[in-house]
Motif scaffolding. Structure first.
Motif, PDB file in Angstrom:
ATOM      1  N   THR A   1      43.767  72.474  11.366  1.00  0.00           N
ATOM      2  CA  THR A   1      44.896  71.535  12.031  1.00  0.00           C
ATOM      3  C   THR A   1      44.816  69.883  10.903  1.00  0.00           C
TER       4      THR A   1
ATOM      5  N   TYR B   1      48.497  68.605   9.166  1.00  0.00           N
ATOM      6  CA  TYR B   1      49.081  67.233   9.378  1.00  0.00           C
ATOM      7  C   TYR B   1      49.026  65.796   8.379  1.00  0.00           C
TER       8      TYR B   1
ATOM      9  N   ASP C   1      52.161  63.905   7.024  1.00  0.00           N
ATOM     10  CA  ASP C   1      52.091  62.379   7.854  1.00  0.00           C
ATOM     11  C   ASP C   1      51.119  61.291   7.667  1.00  0.00           C
TER      12      ASP C   1
ATOM     13  N   ASP D   1      55.321  70.059  15.725  1.00  0.00           N
ATOM     14  CA  ASP D   1      55.377  68.562  15.077  1.00  0.00           C
ATOM     15  C   ASP D   1      54.406  68.290  15.858  1.00  0.00           C
TER      16      ASP D   1
END
Length: 406
Positions: A262, A266, A270, A303
């Motif tokens: 994870t 992510y 981002d 998200d």
């Protein structure tokens, strides 16, 4: 004389600044129960009318130019004319974020300023629907909208609320379409993850997060908010810690995933999350981690959002503000939108990109918006406004619509 020349003449030959002062006074400060105040208000109204009549007599577009001068500065009026020449149409729907857009904690005591509320009322009276598009809960939004705009306007049938960043849409006065729970269309692969995270996010949290955060009362999204003033140093510290915790918890909720998966996924998606992981001593090289296809397939649908000193959140990628806005426009009957989209965050950016790709509107942002939002807005029509001054752009859009009516 070309319209640009006539607009120059309007602002050169008439005292538009004083005219706007009279208009604002009459609009924003209605007479109170005082004979002196009432007389002064009536005198201002008479002076306003006389000055508008003088302008109306001087130009072919007299009444329109009088309204322009009474509501828009020179810069706003010329921006409106540029926009009209570029798009040849006016705005037929407003799509508006709330926090740090319509209102700003640092500038307006976190209330929507009177000027902004007035222009929302002006657009409503002109038949322009309003879509409030926010990450907040429905009840919060309904409360301050009714307080600011009045129950009659909010329940007029021309106002829609896209809440929790697109998980639901509330449009009073539309029968079975009044409330659409968009999250009910998701399958178990996603909803099971959210159910697991929601049930554990506070009970399993480290003490610093349990004491420093609360769980926003969402219907679907899982959002940790700070128990400190938004934007403060304490809020930033606890939300950074919460961001790492949310990624770890998500890993435990997705079958076959671990924390490295994870974090890598992510962090790669981002830059802000990547930076938070580095600052928290949990930095990771996404290229060095092989995320299994099955895990990636689930994460592609979820998200994770970081809002500095404000929130750490997980939401469905399938339920974003664009999906919510499309649903709201369908209920409102806006078939050919040309929207004014105002916002400050990455969730608003998606709506801005959607209208740009579909030639369906304009984008505006406050000067303190995220870098990606500002880059997009400046690359389009450069509609950037000061914190707490959303009415500046609404005045420009007001002027655009007056020009489009000619």
């Amino acid at each position: 004389m070309e319209r640009y020349d006539r607009l120059y003449a309007l602002y050169d030959e008439f005292d538009a600044e004083t005219l706007r002062a009279y208009q604002d006074f009459v609009d924003l400060f209605p007479p109170v129960d005082s004979r002196v105040a009432l007389e002064y208000w009536e005198q201002a109204g008479e002076e306003l009318t006389e000055r508008k009549e003088d302008i109306a007599a001087a130009f072919p577009e007299g009444e329109t130019f009088a309204e322009l001068a009474a509501h828009a500065t020179r810069e706003q009026a010329f921006t409106a004319l540029d926009l009209y020449n570029a798009y040849e149409r006016g705005v037929n729907v407003l799509v508006l974020d709330v926090d740090e857009t319509l209102r700003s904690a640092g500038q307006t005591d976190n209330e929507i300023p009177r000027e902004t509320l007035h222009y929302l009322t002006e657009f409503h009276e002109a038949g322009v629907p309003i879509v409030i598009c926010t990450g907040q809960t429905l009840e919060n939004v309904k409360g301050f909208l009714i307080q600011g705009l009045g129950n009659e306007l909010v329940h007029s049938g021309d106002v829609s609320i896209v809440y929790e960043a697109g998980t639901g849409v509330f449009t009073p006065g539309h029968g079975p379409d009044t409330k659409r729970l968009l999250y009910e269309d998701l399958d178990d692969e996603v909803t099971d993850v959210f159910d697991t995270v929601r049930s554990r996010v506070l009970p399993d949290a480290p003490e610093s997060i349990r004491r420093g955060c609360h769980l926003q009362g969402n219907e679907f999204n899982v959002t940790l908010k700070p128990n400190y003033e938004t934007g403060s140093e304490e809020a930033e510290t606890v939300i950074d810690e919460a961001m790492v915790y949310v990624l770890n918890l998500l890993a435990e909720a997705v079958p076959g995933a671990d924390a490295e998966h994870t974090r890598a996924y992510y962090a790669d998606a981002d830059p802000e999350i990547d930076r938070v992981l580095e600052d928290e001593g949990e930095g990771i090289d996404p290229d060095a981690i092989d995320v299994p296809d099955a895990v990636e397939g689930v994460l592609d649908r979820i998200d994770v959002a970081y809002y500095e000193a404000d929130a750490a959140e997980i939401a469905s990628r399938e339920l974003n503000k664009v999906v919510g806005v499309e649903s709201a426009l369908e209920v409102l009957g806006v078939d050919d939108p040309f929207a004014l989209v105002m916002g400050d965050s990455k969730s608003d950016l998606r709506v801005m990109e959607w209208v740009a790709e579909n030639d369906a509107g304009l984008a505006a942002a406050p000067e303190h918006a995220s870098g990606r939002v500002l880059d997009h807005v400046r690359g389009e029509d450069d509609l950037v406004f000061d914190a707490g001054a959303a009415d500046d752009v609404l005045r420009t859009a007001f002027a655009l619509n007056r020009l489009a009516e000619l």
